[in-house]
Design a protein around this motif. Sequence first.
Motif, PDB file in Angstrom:
ATOM      1  N   THR A  94       4.234 -29.590 -29.967  1.00 39.18           N
ATOM      2  CA  THR A  94       2.834 -29.680 -30.366  1.00 39.18           C
ATOM      3  C   THR A  94       1.765 -28.784 -29.554  1.00 39.18           C
ATOM      4  N   ARG A  95       1.135 -28.095 -29.901  1.00 42.86           N
ATOM      5  CA  ARG A  95       0.218 -27.125 -29.127  1.00 42.86           C
ATOM      6  C   ARG A  95      -1.159 -26.978 -29.808  1.00 42.86           C
ATOM      7  N   ALA A  96      -1.986 -27.034 -28.934  1.00 43.15           N
ATOM      8  CA  ALA A  96      -3.546 -26.928 -29.359  1.00 43.15           C
ATOM      9  C   ALA A  96      -4.375 -25.932 -28.562  1.00 43.15           C
TER      10      ALA A  96
ATOM     11  N   THR B  59      -7.040 -28.810 -25.359  1.00 47.01           N
ATOM     12  CA  THR B  59      -6.013 -29.699 -25.187  1.00 47.01           C
ATOM     13  C   THR B  59      -6.262 -31.168 -25.648  1.00 47.01           C
TER      14      THR B  59
ATOM     15  N   LEU C  19      -7.009 -32.214 -28.347  1.00 44.02           N
ATOM     16  CA  LEU C  19      -6.361 -32.456 -29.809  1.00 44.02           C
ATOM     17  C   LEU C  19      -5.013 -32.730 -29.916  1.00 44.02           C
ATOM     18  N   VAL C  20      -4.215 -32.561 -28.674  1.00 39.95           N
ATOM     19  CA  VAL C  20      -2.943 -32.858 -28.463  1.00 39.95           C
ATOM     20  C   VAL C  20      -2.402 -34.190 -28.790  1.00 39.95           C
TER      21      VAL C  20
ATOM     22  N   ALA D 249      -4.849 -26.241 -33.943  1.00 38.89           N
ATOM     23  CA  ALA D 249      -3.592 -27.096 -33.250  1.00 38.89           C
ATOM     24  C   ALA D 249      -2.623 -27.010 -34.197  1.00 38.89           C
ATOM     25  N   GLN D 250      -1.293 -27.004 -33.674  1.00 35.98           N
ATOM     26  CA  GLN D 250      -0.134 -27.215 -34.701  1.00 35.98           C
ATOM     27  C   GLN D 250       0.949 -27.952 -34.110  1.00 35.98           C
ATOM     28  N   HIS D 251       1.844 -28.201 -34.978  1.00 39.15           N
ATOM     29  CA  HIS D 251       2.979 -28.874 -34.661  1.00 39.15           C
ATOM     30  C   HIS D 251       4.117 -28.543 -35.450  1.00 39.15           C
TER      31      HIS D 251
ATOM     32  N   SER E  31      -6.299 -17.736 -30.161  1.00 39.32           N
ATOM     33  CA  SER E  31      -5.787 -18.978 -30.393  1.00 39.32           C
ATOM     34  C   SER E  31      -4.146 -18.949 -30.759  1.00 39.32           C
TER      35      SER E  31
ATOM     36  N   LEU F 296      -1.695 -21.558 -28.829  1.00 39.68           N
ATOM     37  CA  LEU F 296      -0.825 -22.201 -29.837  1.00 39.68           C
ATOM     38  C   LEU F 296       0.760 -21.978 -29.207  1.00 39.68           C
TER      39      LEU F 296
END
Lengths: 154, 115
Positions: free
Chosen positions: A2-4, A7, A9-10, A36-38, A147, A151
Amino acid sequence: MTRAAETWLVEPLQGFVAESSARLVLVMTSAGQVLAQHGFARSLDIMTAAALGAGIVASAEALARLLRAGAYERVVHEGRESSVLLGAFDTPRGRWIGLVVFGPETTLGLVQLFFGQLVRRVTAAMPADRVPAPVLARDFERELQDSLRALFGR
Amino acid sequence: MAVITALVDHLSRVPGVRGAVVAARRDGIVVAEALHEGLDGDALAALATSLIERCGRVARAAGREPPAMVQLRATGGTLVAGPVGGELVACAVAAPDANLGLVRLAIAESQGALA
């Protein structure tokens, strides 16, 4: 993983992934800017998914206006091996979108349930000191690169 | 659909039952519900379906048949859930003093009716 880009949002995103068993998640603005993404391994996949997801939500919202159906809060594409849930929600910093890819190891009901919790957690944890900035063409590419660096950590 | 509506109605009328839901087993979405105020039917449907599926996996892993009914007892009450007709899950939330025998009977009868 998981990255954002931001921070704070993590934690809510990791909680959502753990509870819903989602495979891939993107949180983005309604303009398709990823926050953010996972689970995504390549930046190209993220950019494509964000652009397509934002486009689908925009189309659904336009359709809802046309049909005077209010707002479609969730769009679900069900597949045999995996499904996609797209949910738009309002935040103090504008309208955001969550894109969730999930498989048969979970259910739409569970994903929807925990997506609602994610929305509440994100809205509650959102720092109040930043206001939405207009997306300008000259800034867009730089912001996109910034971004993506955040990410993917490079 | 009449059988499902009747089941939810029947369950919700059992003394001490705070709400009943029938959900689609495949996606955990509500098919029919009768809830007292304060109960979230969507959450109940999603979590009860997940509970049934997970208990089924545990039973299969142990070489047993999937459970016909699952009873989850807590200090504030009891949740009774069971697969119904292959495609559905029925679930009732009951107060500690509820007649759980009637709840289980209602679910068992619907399992027979929808088999």
